[in-house]
Design an enzyme around this catalytic site. Sequence first.
Site, PDB file in Angstrom:
ATOM      1  CE  LYS A  62      -4.893  -0.947  -0.690  1.00  0.00           C
ATOM      2  NZ  LYS A  62      -5.675  -0.334   0.394  1.00  0.00           N
ATOM      3  CG  ASP A  69      -1.924   0.946   1.410  1.00  0.00           C
ATOM      4  OD1 ASP A  69      -2.724   1.136   0.501  1.00  0.00           O
ATOM      5  OD2 ASP A  69      -1.952   1.591   2.466  1.00  0.00           O
ATOM      6  CB  THR A  70       2.066   3.692   2.551  1.00  0.00           C
ATOM      7  OG1 THR A  70       2.603   2.791   3.517  1.00  0.00           O
ATOM      8  CG2 THR A  70       0.669   4.118   2.973  1.00  0.00           C
TER       9      THR A  70
HETATM   10  P1  5GP Z   1       1.929  -0.488   3.731  1.00  0.00           P
HETATM   11  O1  5GP Z   1       3.001  -0.519   4.760  1.00  0.00           O
HETATM   12  O2  5GP Z   1       2.414  -0.815   2.344  1.00  0.00           O
HETATM   13  O3  5GP Z   1       1.164   0.800   3.768  1.00  0.00           O
HETATM   14  O4  5GP Z   1       0.849  -1.531   4.160  1.00  0.00           O
HETATM   15  C1  5GP Z   1       1.032  -2.867   4.101  1.00  0.00           C
HETATM   16  C2  5GP Z   1       0.103  -3.586   5.041  1.00  0.00           C
HETATM   17  O5  5GP Z   1      -1.080  -2.834   5.335  1.00  0.00           O
HETATM   18  C3  5GP Z   1      -0.387  -4.859   4.432  1.00  0.00           C
HETATM   19  O6  5GP Z   1       0.485  -5.918   4.746  1.00  0.00           O
HETATM   20  C4  5GP Z   1      -1.742  -5.044   5.075  1.00  0.00           C
HETATM   21  O7  5GP Z   1      -1.605  -5.699   6.302  1.00  0.00           O
HETATM   22  C5  5GP Z   1      -2.222  -3.647   5.339  1.00  0.00           C
HETATM   23  N1  5GP Z   1      -3.141  -3.186   4.270  1.00  0.00           N
HETATM   24  C6  5GP Z   1      -2.907  -2.272   3.322  1.00  0.00           C
HETATM   25  N2  5GP Z   1      -3.976  -2.103   2.526  1.00  0.00           N
HETATM   26  C7  5GP Z   1      -4.910  -2.970   2.981  1.00  0.00           C
HETATM   27  C8  5GP Z   1      -6.241  -3.285   2.557  1.00  0.00           C
HETATM   28  O8  5GP Z   1      -6.806  -2.775   1.582  1.00  0.00           O
HETATM   29  N3  5GP Z   1      -6.881  -4.248   3.278  1.00  0.00           N
HETATM   30  C9  5GP Z   1      -6.318  -4.865   4.364  1.00  0.00           C
HETATM   31  N4  5GP Z   1      -7.063  -5.781   4.984  1.00  0.00           N
HETATM   32  N5  5GP Z   1      -5.073  -4.589   4.780  1.00  0.00           N
HETATM   33  C10 5GP Z   1      -4.380  -3.649   4.094  1.00  0.00           C
END
Ligand code: 5GP
Length: 183
Positions: A132, A104-105
């Site tokens: 994403k 995500d981020t």
């Molecule tokens: P990042 O550090 O890339 O922002 O987020 C990664 C983590 O956030 C993923 O491993 C997941 O646990 C959570 N996450 C991000 N987007 C989603 C989403 O749309 N749904 C869910 N259930 N978890 C998400």
Amino acid sequence: MKERFTVLKSDAEIRARIKELAADISKDYQHIQPDNPLLVLCTLRGAIFFSADLVRELTIPCEINFIKVQSYQGTRPAGSPIFELGERIDVRGREVLIVEDIVDTGQTMDTVMQNFSDKGAASIRIATMLDKPSRRYQHLVDHVKPDYIGFQIDDYFVVGWGLDYNEDFRLLPDIMIYDPDAE
Ligand code: 5GP
């Protein structure tokens, strides 16, 4: 009226895509020998089903281990990711494939890659079921680029196939867009 759950990717689509990803990964790591197998690091808990299906389709020697990084609360990121498990796995000289549910981020994968690269991994790649890209933090756009992506999706909050909302909905058979505010 808004729906609470909308199917984004069906179980059948996901399973078919995992077979394709496994074929790509097996091809790219053809050089891997049994005395130094690919180290697959499954990120708990979201990537459990994705990892389990993926490793069983790989045709190269591999070993599986688990990491856990806390980053989300509800539908929003909770701040800097923190290792809860696996930070000390010995990766020196190992080829590492991190298996993630969703990028995500990019903060979580940035933390994980930094940790294992500091500890001397020979290579680190990321396989993620979902990506994403529109949500990536600007400073991570060039840095966090998953090597194997199941599906790129728009900015939805999704559940199912291992992904939860405060520990609910992990076992749903499809990947669903979840709207907690819908009736
Ligand atoms: P990042 O550090 O890339 O922002 O987020 C990664 C983590 O956030 C993923 O491993 C997941 O646990 C959570 N996450 C991000 N987007 C989603 C989403 O749309 N749904 C869910 N259930 N978890 C998400």
